[in-house]
Motif scaffolding. Structure first.
Motif, PDB file in Angstrom:
ATOM      1  N   ALA A 362       0.840  -1.147  -0.016  1.00 60.58           N
ATOM      2  CA  ALA A 362      -0.103  -0.049  -0.023  1.00 60.58           C
ATOM      3  C   ALA A 362       0.820   1.321  -0.120  1.00 60.58           C
ATOM      4  O   ALA A 362       1.930   1.431   0.563  1.00 60.58           O
ATOM      5  N   ASP A 363       0.400   2.294  -0.797  1.00 61.57           N
ATOM      6  CA  ASP A 363       0.902   3.619  -0.552  1.00 61.57           C
ATOM      7  C   ASP A 363       0.467   4.471   0.469  1.00 61.57           C
ATOM      8  O   ASP A 363       1.165   5.351   1.080  1.00 61.57           O
ATOM      9  N   VAL A 364      -0.705   4.136   0.842  1.00 60.37           N
ATOM     10  CA  VAL A 364      -1.494   4.828   2.007  1.00 60.37           C
ATOM     11  C   VAL A 364      -1.944   3.725   2.812  1.00 60.37           C
ATOM     12  O   VAL A 364      -2.597   2.826   2.487  1.00 60.37           O
ATOM     13  N   ILE A 365      -2.040   4.024   4.120  1.00 57.55           N
ATOM     14  CA  ILE A 365      -2.656   3.431   5.160  1.00 57.55           C
ATOM     15  C   ILE A 365      -3.512   4.131   5.983  1.00 57.55           C
ATOM     16  O   ILE A 365      -2.826   5.217   6.455  1.00 57.55           O
ATOM     17  N   LEU A 366      -4.757   3.837   6.264  1.00 55.64           N
ATOM     18  CA  LEU A 366      -5.750   4.682   6.804  1.00 55.64           C
ATOM     19  C   LEU A 366      -6.166   3.803   8.072  1.00 55.64           C
ATOM     20  O   LEU A 366      -6.626   2.546   7.742  1.00 55.64           O
ATOM     21  N   GLU A 367      -6.444   4.225   9.380  1.00 56.40           N
ATOM     22  CA  GLU A 367      -7.137   3.342  10.450  1.00 56.40           C
ATOM     23  C   GLU A 367      -7.959   4.354  11.127  1.00 56.40           C
ATOM     24  O   GLU A 367      -7.614   5.472  11.711  1.00 56.40           O
ATOM     25  N   HIS A 368      -9.023   3.846  11.497  1.00 52.88           N
ATOM     26  CA  HIS A 368      -9.846   4.430  12.544  1.00 52.88           C
ATOM     27  C   HIS A 368     -10.822   3.728  13.185  1.00 52.88           C
ATOM     28  O   HIS A 368     -11.027   2.515  12.545  1.00 52.88           O
ATOM     29  N   THR A 369     -11.294   4.012  14.341  1.00 55.40           N
ATOM     30  CA  THR A 369     -12.436   3.235  15.210  1.00 55.40           C
ATOM     31  C   THR A 369     -13.957   3.952  15.073  1.00 55.40           C
ATOM     32  O   THR A 369     -13.854   5.130  15.338  1.00 55.40           O
ATOM     33  N   PHE A 370     -14.587   3.232  14.973  1.00 63.12           N
ATOM     34  CA  PHE A 370     -16.181   3.529  15.102  1.00 63.12           C
ATOM     35  C   PHE A 370     -16.959   3.151  15.884  1.00 63.12           C
ATOM     36  O   PHE A 370     -16.490   1.897  16.447  1.00 63.12           O
ATOM     37  N   HIS A 371     -18.009   3.664  16.432  1.00 64.76           N
ATOM     38  CA  HIS A 371     -19.070   3.413  17.333  1.00 64.76           C
ATOM     39  C   HIS A 371     -20.552   3.487  17.083  1.00 64.76           C
ATOM     40  O   HIS A 371     -20.511   4.464  16.415  1.00 64.76           O
ATOM     41  N   THR A 372     -21.100   2.138  17.103  1.00 61.26           N
ATOM     42  CA  THR A 372     -22.606   2.300  16.918  1.00 61.26           C
ATOM     43  C   THR A 372     -23.313   1.950  18.052  1.00 61.26           C
ATOM     44  O   THR A 372     -22.824   1.163  18.794  1.00 61.26           O
ATOM     45  N   PRO A 373     -24.356   2.782  18.573  1.00 65.04           N
ATOM     46  CA  PRO A 373     -25.170   2.312  19.582  1.00 65.04           C
ATOM     47  C   PRO A 373     -26.035   1.031  19.549  1.00 65.04           C
ATOM     48  O   PRO A 373     -26.419   0.677  18.312  1.00 65.04           O
ATOM     49  N   THR A 374     -26.797   0.696  20.594  1.00 59.74           N
ATOM     50  CA  THR A 374     -27.738  -0.317  20.643  1.00 59.74           C
ATOM     51  C   THR A 374     -28.890   0.567  20.105  1.00 59.74           C
ATOM     52  O   THR A 374     -29.301   1.663  20.323  1.00 59.74           O
ATOM     53  N   THR A 375     -29.881  -0.137  19.216  1.00 58.63           N
ATOM     54  CA  THR A 375     -31.098   0.545  18.676  1.00 58.63           C
ATOM     55  C   THR A 375     -32.069  -0.506  18.974  1.00 58.63           C
ATOM     56  O   THR A 375     -32.007  -1.616  18.937  1.00 58.63           O
ATOM     57  N   ASP A 376     -33.585  -0.046  19.017  1.00 56.85           N
ATOM     58  CA  ASP A 376     -34.628  -0.867  19.090  1.00 56.85           C
ATOM     59  C   ASP A 376     -35.346  -0.746  17.798  1.00 56.85           C
ATOM     60  O   ASP A 376     -35.451  -0.054  16.981  1.00 56.85           O
ATOM     61  N   HIS A 377     -36.117  -2.232  17.668  1.00 54.37           N
ATOM     62  CA  HIS A 377     -36.910  -2.189  16.482  1.00 54.37           C
ATOM     63  C   HIS A 377     -38.003  -1.161  16.359  1.00 54.37           C
ATOM     64  O   HIS A 377     -38.570  -0.867  15.434  1.00 54.37           O
ATOM     65  N   ALA A 378     -38.764  -0.929  17.788  1.00 57.03           N
ATOM     66  CA  ALA A 378     -39.925  -0.232  17.851  1.00 57.03           C
ATOM     67  C   ALA A 378     -40.790  -0.488  16.879  1.00 57.03           C
ATOM     68  O   ALA A 378     -41.487   0.404  16.418  1.00 57.03           O
ATOM     69  N   PHE A 379     -40.980  -1.774  16.520  1.00 60.35           N
ATOM     70  CA  PHE A 379     -42.425  -2.313  15.848  1.00 60.35           C
ATOM     71  C   PHE A 379     -43.556  -1.724  16.539  1.00 60.35           C
ATOM     72  O   PHE A 379     -43.461  -1.469  17.770  1.00 60.35           O
ATOM     73  N   LEU A 380     -44.440  -1.029  15.823  1.00 63.76           N
ATOM     74  CA  LEU A 380     -45.485  -0.581  16.607  1.00 63.76           C
ATOM     75  C   LEU A 380     -46.317  -1.267  17.320  1.00 63.76           C
ATOM     76  O   LEU A 380     -47.199  -1.013  18.362  1.00 63.76           O
ATOM     77  N   GLU A 381     -46.481  -2.585  16.913  1.00 66.86           N
ATOM     78  CA  GLU A 381     -47.327  -3.684  17.743  1.00 66.86           C
ATOM     79  C   GLU A 381     -46.424  -4.072  18.941  1.00 66.86           C
ATOM     80  O   GLU A 381     -45.645  -4.982  18.624  1.00 66.86           O
ATOM     81  N   PRO A 382     -46.755  -3.724  19.915  1.00 63.05           N
ATOM     82  CA  PRO A 382     -45.796  -4.523  21.229  1.00 63.05           C
ATOM     83  C   PRO A 382     -46.106  -6.152  21.208  1.00 63.05           C
ATOM     84  O   PRO A 382     -47.159  -6.514  20.892  1.00 63.05           O
ATOM     85  N   GLU A 383     -45.368  -6.798  21.682  1.00 64.82           N
ATOM     86  CA  GLU A 383     -45.567  -8.369  21.717  1.00 64.82           C
ATOM     87  C   GLU A 383     -46.726  -8.796  22.350  1.00 64.82           C
ATOM     88  O   GLU A 383     -47.147  -8.047  23.426  1.00 64.82           O
ATOM     89  N   CYS A 384     -47.302  -9.823  21.950  1.00 65.13           N
ATOM     90  CA  CYS A 384     -48.758 -10.124  22.780  1.00 65.13           C
ATOM     91  C   CYS A 384     -48.882 -11.658  22.252  1.00 65.13           C
ATOM     92  O   CYS A 384     -48.482 -12.013  21.123  1.00 65.13           O
ATOM     93  N   SER A 385     -49.148 -12.429  23.347  1.00 64.84           N
ATOM     94  CA  SER A 385     -49.472 -13.996  23.015  1.00 64.84           C
ATOM     95  C   SER A 385     -50.498 -14.319  23.794  1.00 64.84           C
ATOM     96  O   SER A 385     -50.706 -13.778  24.914  1.00 64.84           O
ATOM     97  N   VAL A 386     -51.504 -15.208  23.120  1.00 64.64           N
ATOM     98  CA  VAL A 386     -52.624 -15.788  23.819  1.00 64.64           C
ATOM     99  C   VAL A 386     -52.292 -17.520  23.727  1.00 64.64           C
ATOM    100  O   VAL A 386     -52.300 -17.809  22.652  1.00 64.64           O
TER     101      VAL A 386
END
Lengths: 963, 289
Positions: A362-386
């Motif tokens: 390589a002529d160029v080397i780059l390095e970097h660190t990234f962060h991503t958060p937890t996320t929620d599906h937030a489907f509009l129908e909450p879970e339900c079982s009968v």
């Protein structure tokens, strides 16, 4: 009765004698009908409508006045019925979704808004639709010709997680037009796929769309059974501890409580889990609590109120332990150990070529660190079982689940029963996005139904849903790129940490996909990736649309732009130069032999951005005249707003279709012909709003020459439908689509051979068209075909179990996946340099889908995927502090609304894959993956600030601008 | 446990006051209920015996000119406040603030009374009312009193209103020629639906000078206050960059901005105060021409 209570009663009596209220009654008009009802203390209008009048079209998505699903119109104005006291509706007129269509002698005539939502593909999972339509209806009543802005203002807080906001807007415009002019409904703007099929490639509406716009569609919480009990779960509420004592006796003694169960009462296995059974059904005394959502006890009671009150009477004592709050900490040698196997769920390795040699070249080397958060599906129908015990000793579980057969197995194992004794009856799902793969309340409901012998409903409220179900993995991703001066990638090294939370769920698979896709959709001679999927004391992480690739794409696509800048190269040219194409080998050693539409995606997006910029220049006449030699990524001032800057950003992505990695990826489907000539396709594969039912209906109609109206689709029933496998990994159009296609073909052959014999005609001259079969000059309706089959003693159905092409496990080279979808996106953002605020103006999204099966459904998936990506970039952050959930209400977890919706320009690219049905491959995830880095790259291009940690933080942007 | 047992809908102030004092306790007033219902449902507030719904109290539903004042009933839904030509004419800041409260469905039931009675330090409607120099009309069994709005706040979420008192409405001075008001706020796309910062401003213009001015910023401290020092700087001055800078200095000197987790740091708020002050001042200045 003690003194105090006696006094209170006297006080109350005196008050009633002296003042205005006696036997309180509510008199209200609902959908034109007058009701006189006794007032019920503490009742909301939503409860009155849903529970007393059984008008279940009004939905409860959050029960905290955030999502708008419960919107009804009171005296002409839309209000949120979940926080509207029922008694306030006294004397008022209420309109709900059920009251919108006209019901006459010749059936139901949809309101133009309902018709428009159906025709424009604005209906996906359908859970938010009653709220959308009622809000829009009130808008059109007072403003018959609303502008786009007015629509957006009115619908600001009526959320749709399938996020077909552009389709919702166009549906409202179309309905407004029809209501004003009486003209027919303007059609949606959708490009058909020109491929020569009769049905496939042409837009079709969902088979369930009409029920979803009239409020007739039944979701699990809308079900009521005779004698049904209500369940609740006692949650640990501490992130890491040993449960020392649990006292449920007071709860058991509470009037109305029918059963309280703890870990001691488990009749079968103690743990559940999709891959690793490491998740306690209930944590027993002396056992370890690993996150705040762990279940300690479950209760079934005659009323929801009694069940809730019972929870408050249970007491638990814990020996609290130090908390593991992130995956990097979890890997340290001194970290508390959460599972017997240690904190490392999986170390995932990808090795290709000679990394040192690659970096040396390589002529160029780059390095970097990234962060991503937890996320929620937030489907509009909450879970339900009968769960409903049956007279013949079985257990039915009504639930919207992405993997019905896995539910069956896990519920049966928990009961200690053979799997066949459990019957999962799939229900419409108000969104899933990967969040309804892990089992939620199914087991608890079934245990209580078994213990009480009565039906038991377990409904999560939004608070519980947010705390309990698995999320998207938070990650830390380090990327190191090596490239030559002319932009050829020589080596890529990535290191990923994934926060898998308390239990395995699908963590290993998700982080596996994150890792194998972490070098991006590029050909790289030398690559090495290491991923550590770690257990922590956070809520578990599992499947979420994008399946890990959302996170790694953000990292590597940011790096590609950083590299382009370092090399002083156009970011599109850099991507084009390295893009995977036919003949390329991926980092896992898979040679791509077909269906690689990445370059076309890149070209088309770039061309569209160029066209848009030219169009803007023509209409704006910017100061300094036309300047088309500039890069399309150059920042542009905003006329009249010198503190704002706009720019485009670019990204590319790929995503596997199907399970891959050596998994036996199969799906079963049956196609039935009934005596009345109707067809039915059956599979347990899940419909969560994405449109699989339309796809299956279209495939059977295509193969058997029948009109769509003649094809019924039955899904998600473990007694009636064959196993379609999990609805995950963008696999169902491909895998179950193929199963349905091949089952239909096999039925077709059976019919052809029967009729050929009967009428003495060569089978190849038998034609299936227009819902009939033509044979030797006769045209037989399918009902007659059934009769012919029946009289010949032939089966009138066909079953097919389709096996996708074999794949290889990671590390063995060869085909790890049988297909990949590809995409490129460009985002245009506007950054306010005074406040740091970011707005997305336009997104151009090109996706190589192999073959568009239903262009209308595809448009909805693209819009929704882009919006989910936009939320991932800008609005969503599930915050956990030392194991405690901060974002435990929808009010604290923001999903994008229509107000944040940019103009979305979809481009469909079709490089068919030979084994896919008609060439199709998966699209559910790829549509969402490139959006986040396209946005963050655009922010960089606008103001020179590199976002390496999500979500975009306006305060940090401002700090960086000022620095 | 039911969140309430009894729900009363008095039609006039005296019935409402009677209900507050004589209904079985605990008693709570409910107007729009958009906050109260959540507090009850989420257990932030213990269940009550009696809810007194004041949305049908005629005096609290009125919105009209009374003499030289604009009267806005405390139970008028925000959407009607915002749509009222009288409010649009006399209280532009209130229109701008009101149209940002909650979402459309919430505004159809939420009230200004609730916005003020909750005593939050940055409630949009309340901040606008402060800048507009609104007086609260408070009724109690002994009669009615008029209270400067700022006297209603004891601390974050703590109102000076007594349990037997009813916030009936608000009186705002009418707008004279060359007077105007404006409101703006800055939000964050993630997390709680509370503003990072908002600012309402009223001014009277005397040709090229600011004759008089009132500024309210939320959150300014634990309780709402006016930016009196900044007002002093501006009063009698032309609107120049130097004056603006001096006013901002004064404002920052008296503000007690704090860092709220996941929302904004104090530094960011200080910066935004400058952005908002300049913007809102400019808007009001032009409107007052």
């Amino acid at each position: 009765m003690n003194e105090g209570m006696l006094a209170a009663c006297r006080h109350e009596e005196a008050f009633y004698r002296g003042t205005m209220e006696r036997q309180p009654q509510i008199s209200l008009t609902v959908n034109g009908q007058l009701y006189q009802l006794p007032a019920v203390p503490g009742e909301t209008l939503a409860d009155l409508l849903r529970k007393r009048l059984r008008l279940t079209g009004t939905k409860i998505g959050c029960n905290e006045a955030e999502c708008g699903a419960c919107t009804v119109v009171v005296d002409g104005e839309p209000v949120l019925s979940c926080t509207y006291p029922a008694q306030r509706a006294d004397g008022k007129t209420v309109l709900t979704i059920e009251g919108l269509a006209e019901r006459g002698d010749e059936g139901v005539k949809l309101h133009p808004l309902q018709e428009a939502f159906v025709e424009h593909g604005a209906v996906q999972c359908g859970f938010c639709i009653p709220g959308q339509i009622m809000t829009s209806h009130a808008l059109l009543q007072r403003n018959p010709e609303p502008s786009s802005d007015e629509i957006r203002r009115a619908l600001k807080d009526t959320l749709c997680r399938c996020a077909g906001y552009p389709s919702i807007e166009s549906a409202i415009q179309a309905a407004a037009h029809t209501l004003r002019t009486g003209e027919p409904l303007p059609p949606p703007d959708v490009k058909e796929s020109g491929d020569g099929h009769r049905v496939i490639g042409h837009s079709h509406i969902r088979p369930d769309a009409i029920q979803k716009v009239t409020g007739e569609a039944i979701f699990t919480d809308d079900l009521v059974f005779e004698g049904m009990l209500h369940a609740r779960v006692k949650r640990a509420g501490v992130p890491h501890a040993i449960l020392r004592k649990l006292d449920v006796e007071q709860a058991r003694a509470l009037p109305g409580v029918v059963a309280v169960l703890t870990a001691e009462d488990l009749p079968g296995v103690h743990n559940h889990g999709l891959i690793v059974p490491d998740w306690p059904i209930m944590v027993g005394v002396g056992e370890r609590v690993r996150y705040v959502g762990d279940a300690l006890a479950i209760v079934a009671a005659e009323s929801e109120a009694a069940a809730a009150a019972a929870l408050d009477l249970m007491t638990a004592e814990f020996e609290e332990l130090p908390v593991v709050s992130n995956p990097v900490q979890a890997r340290r040698p001194d970290a508390p150990v959460l599972h017997e196997s240690g904190n490392l769920l999986k170390h995932i390795k990808v090795r290709k070529g000679d990394l040192e040699a690659g970096f040396a070249a390589a002529d160029v080397i780059l390095e970097h660190t990234f962060h991503t958060p937890t996320t929620d599906h937030a489907f509009l129908e909450p879970e339900c079982s009968v769960a409903v015990p049956t007279e013949d000793g079985r257990m039915e579980v009504y639930v919207g689940s992405q993997i019905p057969y896995s539910d069956r197995q896990q519920v049966a194992d928990a009961l200690g029963w053979p799997h066949e004794r459990v019957h999962i009856v799939g229900q419409l799902m108000g969104g899933g996005f990967g969040g309804k793969e892990d089992i939620a309340g199914q087991i608890h409901a079934a245990l209580l139904a078994n213990a009480t012998g009565r039906p038991v409903k377990l409904l999560f409220d939004r608070h519980e849903s947010l705390i309990v179900h698995p999320k998207r993995h938070a990650t830390r991703i380090r990327v190191k790129l090596g490239a030559t001066k002319d932009g050829r990638l020589t080596a890529v090294e990535t290191e990923l940490y994934g926060d898998s939370g308390a239990y395995a769920s699908l963590g290993e698979k998700v982080m596996g996909r994150a890792t194998t896709h972490s070098v991006g959709p590029y050909e790289i001679p030398d690559a090495r990736s290491d991923c550590y999927a770690m257990y922590t004391n956070n809520p578990p992480a599992g499947a979420f649309r994008g399946f890990g690739v959302t996170q790694s794409a953000f990292a590597v696509e940011s790096m590609m732009d950083m590299l382009a800048e370092t090399l002083d190269m156009d970011p599109v040219a850099l991507r084009r130069k390295n893009a995977l194409r036919i003949g390329s080998t991926t980092s896992t050693g898979q040679e791509l032999r077909e269906s690689v539409g990445l370059l076309e995606c890149i070209d088309k997006v770039e061309a569209e951005v160029r066209r848009l910029i030219k169009q803007d220049e023509a209409s704006h006449r910017p100061q300094g005249g036309p300047d088309s030699v500039q890069s399309i990524f150059a920042p542009r001032p905003v006329p009249g707003a010198p503190h704002k800057r706009r720019a485009w950003g670019f990204s590319a992505a790929f995503k596997n279709t199907g399970l891959g990695g050596g998994a036996d990826d199969k799906a079963g489907a049956e196609v039935h012909l009934f005596p009345d000539g109707k067809l039915e396709v059956r599979t347990s594969s899940a419909e969560l709003g994405q449109g699989l039912v339309t796809v299956l209906q279209m495939i059977v109609a295509e193969e058997l020459g029948a009109p769509l109206s003649q094809v019924n689709v039955l899904v998600m029933d473990t007694d009636l439908t064959p196993d379609g496998g999990p609805t995950t990994a963008s696999r169902q159009t491909y895998v179950t689509g193929n199963a349905a296609r091949l089952a239909a073909q096999s039925l077709r052959q059976a019919i052809a051979s029967t009729l050929a014999e009967k009428y003495d005609q060569p089978p190849e001259q038998i034609i299936f068209a227009d819902g009939t079969v033509r044979v030797g000059g006769r045209s037989l309706p399918l009902a007659e075909v059934y009769a012919a089959m029946h009289s010949e003693g032939r089966q009138s159905y066909a079953v097919y179990e389709y096996r996708a092409p074999a794949t290889k496990p990671l590390g063995q080279g060869g085909d790890m996946h049988f297909a990949f979808a590809f995409a490129a996106q460009a985002a245009e953002v506007e950054v306010n340099t005074l406040t740091g605020e970011v707005r997305v103006l336009r997104i151009v999204a090109a996706n190589d889908v192999g073959q568009a099966v239903n262009p209308l459904g595809l448009k909805g998936q693209i819009e929704g995927g882009v919006m989910m990506g936009l939320g991932n970039a800008l609005t969503e952050q599930f915050i956990v502090e030392d194991g405690y959930v901060v974002t435990d209400r929808l009010a604290r977890y923001r999903i994008p609304s229509i107000v944040q919706t940019p103009e979305i320009i979809p481009i469909v690219v079709e490089h068919p894959t030979s084994e896919g049905p008609y060439g199709a491959k998966g699209i559910g995830e790829i549509v969402s993956i490139p959006t986040t880095p396209a946005i963050t790259n655009a922010i960089y291009n606008a103001v020179g600030v590199r976002v390496d940690s999500l979500p975009v933080d306006q305060e940090k942007i401002l700090q960086a601008i000022k620095a | 446990m039911n969140l309430w047992k009894q729900y009363l809908c008095p039609k006039n102030v005296s019935d409402a006051l009677h209900a507050l004092t004589s209904a079985p306790p605990p008693v709570s007033i409910i107007a729009g209920g958009t906050d109260l219902m959540l507090d009850l449902q989420q257990g932030h507030r213990a269940p009550v015996h009696t809810l007194v719904d004041v949305t049908d109290v005629s005096e609290m539903k009125a919105l009209e000119i009374r003499g030289d004042e604009l009267y806005v009933g405390a139970a008028v839904p925000i959407n009607r406040v915002v749509a009222s030509p009288l409010v649009q004419e006399h209280a532009q800041a209130l229109v701008e603030a009101g149209s940002l409260i909650g979402g459309p469905q919430v505004r159809n039931v939420a009230t200004l009374g609730g916005n003020v009675a909750h005593a939050l330090p940055a409630a949009d409607g309340m901040i606008a009312l402060v800048a507009l120099d609104a007086r609260a009309v408070v009724a109690n069994p002994d009669g009615e009193r008029r209270v400067p709005l700022l006297d209603l706040f004891l601390g974050p979420g703590k109102s000076a209103l007594q349990p037997d008192e009813l916030l009936v409405g608000f009186c705002l001075p009418l707008r004279a020629p060359h007077q105007a008001s404006a409101f703006e706020r800055i939000m964050r796309t993630q997390g709680v639906a509370l503003p990072i910062l908002n600012l309402a401003l009223w001014l009277a213009r005397d040709d090229d000078r600011i004759a008089d001015v009132r500024i309210a910023v939320g959150p300014f401290g634990p309780t709402p206050r006016r930016a009196l020092a900044a007002e002093d700087v501006l009063r009698g001055q032309p609107l120049t960059g130097a004056v603006l800078a001096q006013a901002l200095d004064a404002l920052l000197g008296e503000a007690r901005f704090r860092t709220s987790a996941y929302r904004a740091t104090a530094d960011y708020r200080r910066h935004l105060a400058g952005v908002l002050l300049q913007d809102v001042l400019q808007t009001a200045w032009q409107r007052a021409e």
